[in-house]
Motif scaffolding. Structure first.
Motif, mmCIF file in Angstrom:
data_model
loop_
_atom_site.group_PDB
_atom_site.id
_atom_site.type_symbol
_atom_site.label_atom_id
_atom_site.label_comp_id
_atom_site.label_asym_id
_atom_site.label_seq_id
_atom_site.Cartn_x
_atom_site.Cartn_y
_atom_site.Cartn_z
ATOM 1 N N GLY A 88 9.429 21.446 29.166
ATOM 2 C CA GLY A 88 9.283 21.733 30.587
ATOM 3 C C GLY A 88 9.592 23.182 30.874
ATOM 4 O O GLY A 88 10.207 23.885 30.059
ATOM 5 N N MET A 89 9.162 23.655 32.049
ATOM 6 C CA MET A 89 9.340 25.070 32.364
ATOM 7 C C MET A 89 9.807 25.254 33.794
ATOM 8 O O MET A 89 9.301 24.606 34.717
ATOM 9 C CB MET A 89 8.023 25.819 32.141
ATOM 10 C CG MET A 89 8.172 27.321 32.074
ATOM 11 S SD MET A 89 6.779 28.060 31.190
ATOM 12 C CE MET A 89 7.255 29.786 31.264
ATOM 13 N N VAL A 90 10.780 26.144 33.975
ATOM 14 C CA VAL A 90 11.299 26.523 35.289
ATOM 15 C C VAL A 90 11.004 28.008 35.475
ATOM 16 O O VAL A 90 11.331 28.821 34.613
ATOM 17 C CB VAL A 90 12.818 26.263 35.400
ATOM 18 C CG1 VAL A 90 13.354 26.762 36.741
ATOM 19 C CG2 VAL A 90 13.109 24.779 35.220
ATOM 20 N N PHE A 91 10.407 28.348 36.631
ATOM 21 C CA PHE A 91 9.943 29.711 36.847
ATOM 22 C C PHE A 91 10.913 30.529 37.700
ATOM 23 O O PHE A 91 11.916 30.033 38.195
ATOM 24 C CB PHE A 91 8.551 29.687 37.482
ATOM 25 C CG PHE A 91 7.513 29.049 36.604
ATOM 26 C CD1 PHE A 91 6.853 29.793 35.642
ATOM 27 C CD2 PHE A 91 7.215 27.702 36.723
ATOM 28 C CE1 PHE A 91 5.909 29.207 34.810
ATOM 29 C CE2 PHE A 91 6.275 27.099 35.909
ATOM 30 C CZ PHE A 91 5.618 27.849 34.945
ATOM 31 N N GLN A 92 10.540 31.791 37.883
ATOM 32 C CA GLN A 92 11.413 32.745 38.561
ATOM 33 C C GLN A 92 11.601 32.435 40.041
ATOM 34 O O GLN A 92 12.714 32.464 40.552
ATOM 35 C CB GLN A 92 10.818 34.148 38.384
ATOM 36 C CG GLN A 92 11.602 35.261 39.011
ATOM 37 C CD GLN A 92 10.928 36.608 38.791
ATOM 38 O OE1 GLN A 92 10.545 37.278 39.731
ATOM 39 N NE2 GLN A 92 10.767 37.002 37.538
ATOM 40 N N ASN A 93 10.502 32.148 40.744
ATOM 41 C CA ASN A 93 10.555 31.969 42.194
ATOM 42 C C ASN A 93 10.610 30.485 42.542
ATOM 43 O O ASN A 93 9.620 29.777 42.380
ATOM 44 C CB ASN A 93 9.330 32.613 42.846
ATOM 45 C CG ASN A 93 9.427 32.639 44.361
ATOM 46 O OD1 ASN A 93 10.248 31.935 44.967
ATOM 47 N ND2 ASN A 93 8.593 33.428 45.003
ATOM 48 N N PRO A 94 11.747 29.976 43.036
ATOM 49 C CA PRO A 94 11.837 28.539 43.326
ATOM 50 C C PRO A 94 10.853 28.090 44.397
ATOM 51 O O PRO A 94 10.377 26.949 44.367
ATOM 52 C CB PRO A 94 13.291 28.351 43.779
ATOM 53 C CG PRO A 94 13.757 29.714 44.176
ATOM 54 C CD PRO A 94 13.005 30.680 43.312
ATOM 55 N N ASP A 95 10.492 28.966 45.326
ATOM 56 C CA ASP A 95 9.553 28.571 46.382
ATOM 57 C C ASP A 95 8.179 28.220 45.825
ATOM 58 O O ASP A 95 7.436 27.448 46.435
ATOM 59 C CB ASP A 95 9.419 29.684 47.424
ATOM 60 C CG ASP A 95 10.659 29.820 48.288
ATOM 61 O OD1 ASP A 95 11.220 28.777 48.679
ATOM 62 O OD2 ASP A 95 11.081 30.949 48.560
#
Length: 282
Positions: A88-95
């Protein structure tokens, strides 16, 4: 045991137009990332670290070479969903990661798309929100949350899909110091629970918390080792236009003034212990 991620001579080139390739963003990289490990990848802007991350879970497909995730080739379109469920991947901008108007619905979105049955989704949503300390906010609208809270919800959405590996692509870059501490606390907790962590960051103090640090520049791996091994090479790191962790910089400054600071100190607690012991002896 086979590594969970295995890159073999990976090259990735963006294209200026349909015909003209740019210089490789990732240039002949071979890496093994073991199951349950915590690896930090650092480098200045344009070093290739985020491109490398996107090749891991199939958002980008290698121009040359191969990336295997749990033995699956990321270039195989028939296995892409298995790959993304594993990594899985989590990106820089939560919005940019939140898709629903209610926190718990957002966390449920991933498992729903995987076809998980409703009872199991409810269980996963609750467990994931508890894991990131956001259960009490489950009925809120995401736009009412702080940046750090939004990022924790985004992490919960990935955790709910039960990945074995989570790639964090500069997850704290847009957060204030409090939000960064919140997110790093969650990352450490997930690692303790056995999830493989790949953290892309430009904060040296965050990288120092990993088990392994990789420094990239111009698409290549320049250094690879434990935090103590890598951050001992301060002159080389600075030659790449990078900083070193605050504690490493402080240790250097103290040594230059005659203080007998031991080599290999990278954590604030270690420095505090040394200073207390030194003061008690003088």
């Amino acid at each position: 045991m086979d590594p969970i991620i295995h890159m073999l001579d990976l090259v990735f080139q963006y294209k200026k137009d349909d015909l003209t390739p740019e210089e490789p963003a990732v240039d002949h990289v071979t890496l093994r990332i073991e199951r349950g490990s915590f690896t930090a990848i650092i480098g200045r802007n344009g070093s290739g670290k985020s491109t490398l991350a996107k090749n891991i879970n199939g958002l980008l497909i290698p121009t040359e070479g191969t990336v295997y995730v749990k033995g699956l080739d990321t270039a195989d379109p028939d296995r892409i969903w298995e790959i993304r469920q594993t990594a899985g991947m989590v990106f820089q901008n939560p919005d940019n990661q939140l898709v629903s108007s209610i926190v718990e619905d957002d966390v449920a979105f991933g498992p729903e798309n995987l076809g998980v049955e409703p009872g199991e989704i409810r269980k996963r949503v609750d467990e994931s929100l508890y894991a990131v300390n956001m259960y009490e906010e489950r009925k809120k609208a995401p736009h009412l949350l702080s940046g750090g809270q939004k990022q924790r919800v985004a992490i919960a959405g990935v955790v709910a899909m039960r990945p074995e590996c989570i790639i964090f692509d500069e997850p704290t870059a847009m957060l204030d110091p409090h939000g960064r501490r919140e997110v790093m606390c969650i990352i450490r907790k997930l690692h303790r629970e056995g999830i493989t962590i790949v953290l892309i960051t430009h904060f040296m103090e965050e990288a120092a918390e990993a088990e392994r640090v990789i420094i990239m520049d111009k698409g290549k791996v320049m250094m690879d080792g434990s935090p103590r091994e890598v951050f001992a090479r301060t002159e080389e790191i600075r030659s790449l236009d990078l900083d070193v962790p605050f504690t490493v910089d402080l240790a250097e400054r103290l040594r230059s003034r005659g203080f007998p600071v031991p080599d290999g100190i990278i954590e604030e607690e270690e420095m505090a212990d040394f200073l207390c012991q030194y003061k008690s002896r003088t």
